[in-house]
Design a protein around this motif. Structure first.
Motif, short mmCIF file in Angstrom:
data_model
loop_
_atom_site.label_atom_id
_atom_site.label_comp_id
_atom_site.label_asym_id
_atom_site.label_seq_id
_atom_site.Cartn_x
_atom_site.Cartn_y
_atom_site.Cartn_z
N ARG A 424 0.83 -1.20 0.00
CA ARG A 424 0.00 0.00 0.00
C ARG A 424 0.87 1.26 0.00
NH1 ARG A 424 -3.53 0.68 4.57
NH2 ARG A 424 -4.62 2.20 3.24
N ALA A 425 1.99 1.23 0.70
CA ALA A 425 2.87 2.39 0.72
C ALA A 425 3.44 2.67 -0.67
CB ALA A 425 4.01 2.16 1.72
N VAL A 426 3.78 1.61 -1.37
CA VAL A 426 4.32 1.76 -2.72
C VAL A 426 3.26 2.32 -3.66
CG1 VAL A 426 5.12 0.43 -4.71
CG2 VAL A 426 6.12 0.01 -2.46
N ARG A 427 2.04 1.80 -3.53
CA ARG A 427 0.96 2.30 -4.39
C ARG A 427 0.67 3.78 -4.09
NH1 ARG A 427 2.20 -1.57 -6.13
NH2 ARG A 427 2.96 0.01 -7.57
N ALA A 428 0.72 4.15 -2.82
CA ALA A 428 0.50 5.55 -2.46
C ALA A 428 1.61 6.44 -3.01
CB ALA A 428 0.40 5.70 -0.94
N SER A 429 2.84 5.95 -3.00
CA SER A 429 3.95 6.71 -3.55
C SER A 429 3.77 6.92 -5.05
CB SER A 429 5.27 5.98 -3.27
OG SER A 429 6.38 6.72 -3.74
N ASP A 430 3.36 5.87 -5.75
CA ASP A 430 3.09 5.99 -7.19
C ASP A 430 1.97 6.99 -7.46
OD1 ASP A 430 5.03 4.19 -7.89
OD2 ASP A 430 3.68 2.73 -8.79
N ALA A 431 0.91 6.92 -6.66
CA ALA A 431 -0.22 7.82 -6.85
C ALA A 431 0.20 9.27 -6.63
CB ALA A 431 -1.36 7.44 -5.91
N ALA A 432 1.01 9.51 -5.62
CA ALA A 432 1.48 10.87 -5.36
C ALA A 432 2.33 11.38 -6.51
CB ALA A 432 2.27 10.91 -4.05
N TRP A 433 3.18 10.50 -7.06
CA TRP A 433 4.00 10.88 -8.22
C TRP A 433 3.12 11.29 -9.40
CZ3 TRP A 433 4.01 9.08 -13.15
CH2 TRP A 433 5.08 9.47 -13.97
N ALA A 434 2.03 10.55 -9.61
CA ALA A 434 1.18 10.76 -10.79
C ALA A 434 0.20 11.91 -10.62
CB ALA A 434 0.40 9.48 -11.10
N ALA A 435 -0.01 12.38 -9.40
CA ALA A 435 -1.11 13.31 -9.12
C ALA A 435 -1.07 14.57 -9.98
CB ALA A 435 -1.10 13.67 -7.64
N ASP A 436 0.10 15.12 -10.23
CA ASP A 436 0.20 16.39 -10.96
C ASP A 436 0.72 16.20 -12.38
OD1 ASP A 436 -0.66 17.86 -8.73
OD2 ASP A 436 1.37 17.86 -7.89
N ARG A 437 0.64 14.97 -12.89
CA ARG A 437 1.13 14.70 -14.24
C ARG A 437 -0.03 14.35 -15.17
NH1 ARG A 437 5.48 13.51 -10.94
NH2 ARG A 437 7.54 14.02 -11.82
N THR A 438 0.16 14.64 -16.44
CA THR A 438 -0.87 14.32 -17.42
C THR A 438 -0.86 12.83 -17.73
OG1 THR A 438 0.58 14.61 -19.33
CG2 THR A 438 -0.54 16.59 -18.46
N ALA A 439 -1.93 12.35 -18.34
CA ALA A 439 -1.98 10.95 -18.75
C ALA A 439 -0.86 10.61 -19.71
CB ALA A 439 -3.35 10.64 -19.38
N GLU A 440 -0.54 11.54 -20.62
CA GLU A 440 0.55 11.30 -21.57
C GLU A 440 1.89 11.15 -20.85
OE1 GLU A 440 -1.71 13.65 -21.82
OE2 GLU A 440 -2.69 13.44 -23.78
N GLU A 441 2.13 11.97 -19.85
CA GLU A 441 3.37 11.88 -19.08
C GLU A 441 3.43 10.57 -18.29
OE1 GLU A 441 4.35 16.58 -18.11
OE2 GLU A 441 2.86 15.51 -16.90
N ILE A 442 2.30 10.14 -17.76
CA ILE A 442 2.26 8.89 -17.00
C ILE A 442 2.58 7.70 -17.89
CG2 ILE A 442 0.70 7.33 -15.77
CD1 ILE A 442 -0.72 9.90 -14.72
N VAL A 443 1.96 7.66 -19.06
CA VAL A 443 2.22 6.56 -19.99
C VAL A 443 3.69 6.54 -20.40
CG1 VAL A 443 1.75 5.70 -22.33
CG2 VAL A 443 -0.14 6.41 -20.85
N ALA A 444 4.23 7.68 -20.73
CA ALA A 444 5.63 7.75 -21.18
C ALA A 444 6.59 7.29 -20.09
CB ALA A 444 5.98 9.17 -21.62
N ALA A 445 6.32 7.64 -18.84
CA ALA A 445 7.23 7.30 -17.76
C ALA A 445 7.22 5.81 -17.42
CB ALA A 445 6.85 8.10 -16.51
N HIS A 446 6.16 5.10 -17.77
CA HIS A 446 6.06 3.67 -17.47
C HIS A 446 6.43 2.78 -18.65
CE1 HIS A 446 3.61 5.33 -14.19
NE2 HIS A 446 3.75 4.19 -13.57
N LEU A 447 6.72 3.38 -19.80
CA LEU A 447 6.82 2.63 -21.05
C LEU A 447 7.89 1.52 -20.98
CD1 LEU A 447 5.39 2.69 -23.78
CD2 LEU A 447 7.17 4.23 -24.61
N TRP A 448 9.00 1.79 -20.33
CA TRP A 448 10.12 0.84 -20.33
C TRP A 448 10.45 0.31 -18.92
CZ3 TRP A 448 10.07 -0.03 -25.17
CH2 TRP A 448 9.86 1.02 -26.08
N ARG A 449 9.50 0.36 -18.03
CA ARG A 449 9.74 -0.04 -16.65
C ARG A 449 9.76 -1.55 -16.43
NH1 ARG A 449 11.90 2.73 -12.80
NH2 ARG A 449 13.30 2.65 -14.57
N TYR A 450 9.08 -2.28 -17.31
CA TYR A 450 8.85 -3.71 -17.03
C TYR A 450 9.64 -4.64 -17.94
CZ TYR A 450 5.01 -1.14 -15.00
OH TYR A 450 4.27 -0.21 -14.31
#
Length: 450
Positions: A424-450
């Protein structure tokens, strides 16, 4: 185990292997590893390899959150112990071998944050109840030329979907996949150009759940290496662009008692024992918080994209998050299984399987009953029609996911207090990171993570 590791190390060294990846997946579904020289494999199998306990609270962007009280300081080590029986030389990286690990305490005892151990516990609980499980993954991924930062701008194949022509320019890559998977001990059911942009899909043969999770990690390593050899990169991210189909990692499971598949269909077309599938449906919102947990996961769950946006089940309905696949005269009744489509690469495969098995077992224990299957796309219905049929949207943002997880003690309890807190702490950290970013920025930042 030391003797087996020593023998493997000797064989690997003679074959030119220099090191061994000791691999696991974190709470974001991201593979992590430590390489040990092949000469150190036997010692690693006995004493493990040191690592920080903070990997349990790494978020998707490699930030460390100290919000979980159990891991609230930078102090503390664990040991990574290779599972020697799963050692494989990597065909696409011949100087390296690979093995999954168990994460244990410094005394060699259980560590509550080890996801593989959580799955092993659910398999053991199933065995205690006389149940045996089978599981297999379908992996979707998008292909682009190496150096590309954007699949949409530089797709690796032009389509059409499901066409052999789409794969002609990827012929060498496909050949390497077929060769390397076989050499690495992974069986592919099929491989094809999928519906999404520059998308491929391959299915892994069903096996026991722990091996299925191990295989998912090894498959990723194999695919990335083959792509690199051919000047390509692959993205397993849930979304590669806002206007295109995302990548799901569909999870197929079945359950047997005394050799009989409990999902075999009866005269009504439903599973003969409805409890397993009914249990998954009952806890589906909480399951999705584990099996599709990232911010891009919620962007992927859109009606009309075969992603499973609403909580319902159907018979061979590709819009259903729970797609029941009955047996057939050609395949046999024993082929029956259920596919979870609300699943992607941001899920830890061990945790995803653990909660699926737990939900299914609870449904069997309670003799839970299924509603009637749905053959349509509820996304095309009015809100009133969905309300009448009791069909509700799955969690659509991190806050809804967290609430759904906490609302189901059957699912949250599988993780245990410590691991649940870290997750839950990790998910909250991710959510806080994404809160002020656009959907396009979120998609781009995750593109090569996995």
């Amino acid at each position: 185990m030391t003797k087996a590791a020593s023998a493997a190390a000797k064989d690997f060294a003679a074959a030119g292997v220099g090191g061994v990846h000791l691999a696991w997946a974190d709470n974001n579904g991201i593979p992590r590893s430590r390489i040990v020289p092949v000469a150190g494999l036997a010692e690693a199998a006995t004493r493990g390899v040191g690592a920080t306990s903070l990997f349990a609270v790494f978020d998707t962007h490699d930030a460390i959150t100290y919000a979980h009280p159990g891991l609230a300081t930078p102090s503390g080590d664990i040991r990574l112990v290779p599972v020697v029986e799963r050692l494989r030389r990597l065909a696409g990286q011949p100087a390296l071998a690979w093995a999954p690990v168990r994460q244990v305490g410094k005394d060699g005892g259980p560590w509550p944050y080890c996801q593989r151990t959580v799955l092993e516990a659910q398999v053991a609980e199933g065995a205690r109840r006389g149940l045996e499980f089978r599981a297999g993954y379908e992996l979707e991924f998008a292909v682009a030329a190496a150096g590309s930062a954007d699949v949409v701008a530089n797709p690796g194949h032009p389509g059409p979907a499901y066409s052999p022509h789409a794969l002609v320019r990827l012929d060498g890559f496909v050949a390497s996949l077929l060769h390397d998977f076989a050499a690495n001990g992974l069986r592919i059911g099929q491989l094809h150009a999928e519906y999404g942009l520059a998308q491929l899909e391959l299915s892994l043969a069903a096996t026991d759940p722990v091996s299925a999770a191990d295989d998912q990690l090894l498959a990723r390593q194999t695919i990335h290496a083959a792509a690199h050899t051919h000047g390509l990169v692959v993205s397993f991210a849930p979304m590669v662009g806002l206007g295109v189909a995302g990548n799901g990692w569909h999870l197929h499971t079945s359950v047997r008692r005394k050799g009989r598949n409990l999902l075999e269909s009866d005269e009504t077309g439903k599973p003969a024992e409805q409890g397993y599938l009914a249990g998954l449906l009952r806890d589906l919102p909480a399951l999705s918080a584990i099996t599709a947990p990232s911010v891009p996961s919620t962007l992927r769950l859109r009606p009309g994209y075969f992603a499973g946006a609403y909580a319902f089940w159907g018979v061979e309905n590709r819009e259903a998050p729970l797609r029941y696949v009955p047996g057939s005269p050609m395949l046999g009744a024993d082929h029956a299984n259920v596919e979870l489509k609300t699943s992607d690469a941001s899920a830890n495969p061990y945790l995803a399987l653990a909660v699926v098995l737990a939900a299914g077992m609870a449904g069997l224990e309670d003799a839970a009953e299924l509603p009637e299957p749905i053959g349509d796309d509820p996304g095309s219905w009015t809100a009133e029609e969905r309300e009448t049929r009791g069909v509700r949207r799955l969690p659509a943002d991190p806050a809804e996911q967290d609430a759904a997880l906490l609302a189901s003690p059957r699912i949250s309890g599988v993780l245990g207090e410590e691991l649940l807190g870290a997750f839950r702490a990790v998910r909250a950290s991710d959510a806080a990171w994404a809160a002020d970013r656009t959907a396009e920025e979120i998609v781009a930042a995750h593109l090569w993570r996995y």
